[in-house]
Design an enzyme around this catalytic site. Structure first.
Site, PDB file in Angstrom:
ATOM      1  CB  SER A   1      27.037  46.341  42.832  1.00  0.00           C
ATOM      2  OG  SER A   1      26.533  44.405  43.080  1.00  0.00           O
TER       3      SER A   1
ATOM      4  CE1 TYR B   1      28.784  47.220  47.835  1.00  0.00           C
ATOM      5  CE2 TYR B   1      27.289  45.443  46.732  1.00  0.00           C
ATOM      6  CZ  TYR B   1      28.396  46.088  46.492  1.00  0.00           C
ATOM      7  OH  TYR B   1      29.662  45.037  45.479  1.00  0.00           O
TER       8      TYR B   1
HETATM    9  P1  NAP Z   1      38.415  44.046  48.051  1.00  0.00           P
HETATM   10  O1  NAP Z   1      39.353  43.345  47.581  1.00  0.00           O
HETATM   11  O2  NAP Z   1      37.529  44.445  49.508  1.00  0.00           O
HETATM   12  O3  NAP Z   1      38.008  45.444  47.134  1.00  0.00           O
HETATM   13  C1  NAP Z   1      38.192  47.477  47.567  1.00  0.00           C
HETATM   14  C2  NAP Z   1      39.428  47.228  47.389  1.00  0.00           C
HETATM   15  O4  NAP Z   1      38.367  48.921  47.983  1.00  0.00           O
HETATM   16  C3  NAP Z   1      40.318  47.216  48.390  1.00  0.00           C
HETATM   17  O5  NAP Z   1      41.880  47.693  47.888  1.00  0.00           O
HETATM   18  C4  NAP Z   1      40.052  48.751  49.482  1.00  0.00           C
HETATM   19  O6  NAP Z   1      41.216  49.466  50.227  1.00  0.00           O
HETATM   20  C5  NAP Z   1      39.852  49.912  48.648  1.00  0.00           C
HETATM   21  N1  NAP Z   1      39.078  51.011  49.488  1.00  0.00           N
HETATM   22  C6  NAP Z   1      37.473  50.368  50.356  1.00  0.00           C
HETATM   23  N2  NAP Z   1      37.742  52.018  51.297  1.00  0.00           N
HETATM   24  C7  NAP Z   1      38.483  52.244  50.841  1.00  0.00           C
HETATM   25  C8  NAP Z   1      39.117  53.944  50.967  1.00  0.00           C
HETATM   26  N3  NAP Z   1      38.730  54.461  52.587  1.00  0.00           N
HETATM   27  N4  NAP Z   1      40.255  54.435  50.677  1.00  0.00           N
HETATM   28  C9  NAP Z   1      40.835  54.036  49.782  1.00  0.00           C
HETATM   29  N5  NAP Z   1      40.135  52.535  49.756  1.00  0.00           N
HETATM   30  C10 NAP Z   1      39.275  52.260  49.914  1.00  0.00           C
HETATM   31  O7  NAP Z   1      37.147  43.833  46.854  1.00  0.00           O
HETATM   32  P2  NAP Z   1      36.725  43.831  45.739  1.00  0.00           P
HETATM   33  O8  NAP Z   1      35.256  42.697  45.289  1.00  0.00           O
HETATM   34  O9  NAP Z   1      37.631  43.190  44.676  1.00  0.00           O
HETATM   35  O10 NAP Z   1      35.546  45.112  45.431  1.00  0.00           O
HETATM   36  C11 NAP Z   1      36.398  45.773  44.583  1.00  0.00           C
HETATM   37  C12 NAP Z   1      34.509  46.646  43.965  1.00  0.00           C
HETATM   38  O11 NAP Z   1      34.142  45.966  42.887  1.00  0.00           O
HETATM   39  C13 NAP Z   1      34.226  47.176  45.241  1.00  0.00           C
HETATM   40  O12 NAP Z   1      33.495  48.745  44.745  1.00  0.00           O
HETATM   41  C14 NAP Z   1      32.870  46.682  45.514  1.00  0.00           C
HETATM   42  O13 NAP Z   1      31.646  46.423  45.664  1.00  0.00           O
HETATM   43  C15 NAP Z   1      32.604  46.013  43.567  1.00  0.00           C
HETATM   44  N6  NAP Z   1      32.375  44.336  43.574  1.00  0.00           N
HETATM   45  C16 NAP Z   1      32.935  43.429  43.884  1.00  0.00           C
HETATM   46  C17 NAP Z   1      31.930  42.052  43.855  1.00  0.00           C
HETATM   47  C18 NAP Z   1      32.515  40.977  44.362  1.00  0.00           C
HETATM   48  O14 NAP Z   1      31.641  40.370  43.949  1.00  0.00           O
HETATM   49  N7  NAP Z   1      33.717  41.261  44.500  1.00  0.00           N
HETATM   50  C19 NAP Z   1      30.831  42.627  43.055  1.00  0.00           C
HETATM   51  C20 NAP Z   1      30.339  43.154  42.599  1.00  0.00           C
HETATM   52  C21 NAP Z   1      30.708  44.642  43.610  1.00  0.00           C
HETATM   53  P3  NAP Z   1      41.807  48.108  51.538  1.00  0.00           P
HETATM   54  O15 NAP Z   1      42.095  47.035  51.463  1.00  0.00           O
HETATM   55  O16 NAP Z   1      42.384  49.999  52.315  1.00  0.00           O
HETATM   56  O17 NAP Z   1      40.321  48.200  52.179  1.00  0.00           O
END
Ligand code: NAP
Length: 268
Positions: free
Chosen positions: A160, A173
């Protein structure tokens, strides 16, 4: 010249790939030629459909990756997926059982909880750090135990901007994602000479569930947008190129990098 980015014949395990960035990464790796194993809690149908549409095989494993909650009831699993019951190593075992090999692990699953530092609960701290960092380590360990004796592999951690910065109202986080950068360096040092590349992608501000609260915040959203040199939020498929690069032969001499894909945010 052979295509350096071709993933034909490779198998990739992507966590949290039922939504957002993980879904886009899984689809990108499939379009580059890899068969895909999904590991997550929610309904995988949309991702499975897109992977199959690219002509690749797809297998989904129902797994809550929060350490301590790894054994799940079969009845909780969405139909058509396989419930994993052997801890994080069991997820890797399921991938191997499905397609006979594992070449790429993308540690994408992650959560965020927002609160002033004075109000963060121990429960929230543990949930964020254990999901984002502890599960990443033990899943990498399980995958590497296989890759190190089977010709190598690629591990990609989703970091991130808060691997570099402190953020606002997300101390657990920021700590977890700074830990992701440190873990990426540590594992790269240990495994680089043995054929396993460990790298990370640091996404900037992307339009996913993770940032829904920010995008709905009438004060923060325009502040964020104004600071992004590219002039827009990232869309999930903006990560496709970096993910394929770090999964492919093109990155064989790249180790321990935390690669920002941020529309220029960190350059500002
Ligand atoms: P997201 O749509 O909320 O995706 C997160 C995914 O992680 C979801 O599919 C969620 O599954 C899964 N997850 C969370 N806890 C879990 C658990 N205990 N067991 C299994 N699966 C789990 O958001 P995203 O933005 O795509 O996030 C993906 C990654 O990118 C994360 O690591 C986040 O920190 C990182 N990130 C995102 C951004 C951004 O701007 N969006 C920026 C930097 C980093 P469920 O649907 O079951 O909850």
């Amino acid at each position: 010249m052979q295509n350096l980015f071709d993933l034909d014949g490779r198998v990739a395990l992507v966590t949290g790939a039922n939504t957002g960035l993980g879904q886009a990464i899984a689809v990108a790796l499939a379009q580059a030629g890899a068969d895909i194993v999904l590991a997550g809690r929610s309904d995988p149908a949309a991702t499975v459909e897109q992977v199959l549409a690219s002509g690749r095989r797809c297998h989904s494993v129902y797994a809550d990756l929060l350490p301590g909650t790894l054994s799940v009831a079969a009845s909780a699993a969405p139909s058509g997926s396989v419930t994993q019951t052997g801890g994080l190593a069991g997820v890797v075992d399921q991938a191997l059982a499905a397609f006979g090999r594992l070449d790429i692990l993308v540690n994408n699953a992650g959560i965020i909880r927002r609160a002033d530092a004075t109000d963060v609960t121990e429960e929230d701290w543990d949930a964020v750090v254990d999901t984002n960092l502890k599960s990443m380590f033990f899943l990498s360990q399980a995958a590497a135990r296989h890759m190190l004796v089977n010709g190598g592999g690629k591990i990609i951690n989703i970091a991130s901007l808060l691997s570099f910065q402190g953020g606002i109202r997300v101390p657990a986080y920021a700590a977890s994602k700074s830990g992701v950068a440190g873990l990426t360096h540590a594992l790269a040092n240990e495994w680089a000479a043995r054929g396993v590349n460990v790298n990370a992608i640091a996404p900037g501000y992307f339009a996913t569930n993770n940032t829904e609260a920010l995008r709905n915040d009438a004060v923060r959203e325009p502040q964020i947008l104004a600071r992004i040199p590219a002039g827009r939020w990232g869309q999930p498929d903006d990560l496709a190129g970096a993910a394929v690069f770090l999964s492919s032969r093109a990155s064989d001499y790249v180790h321990g990098v935390v690669l920002p894909v941020d529309g220029g945010w960190l350059a500002r």
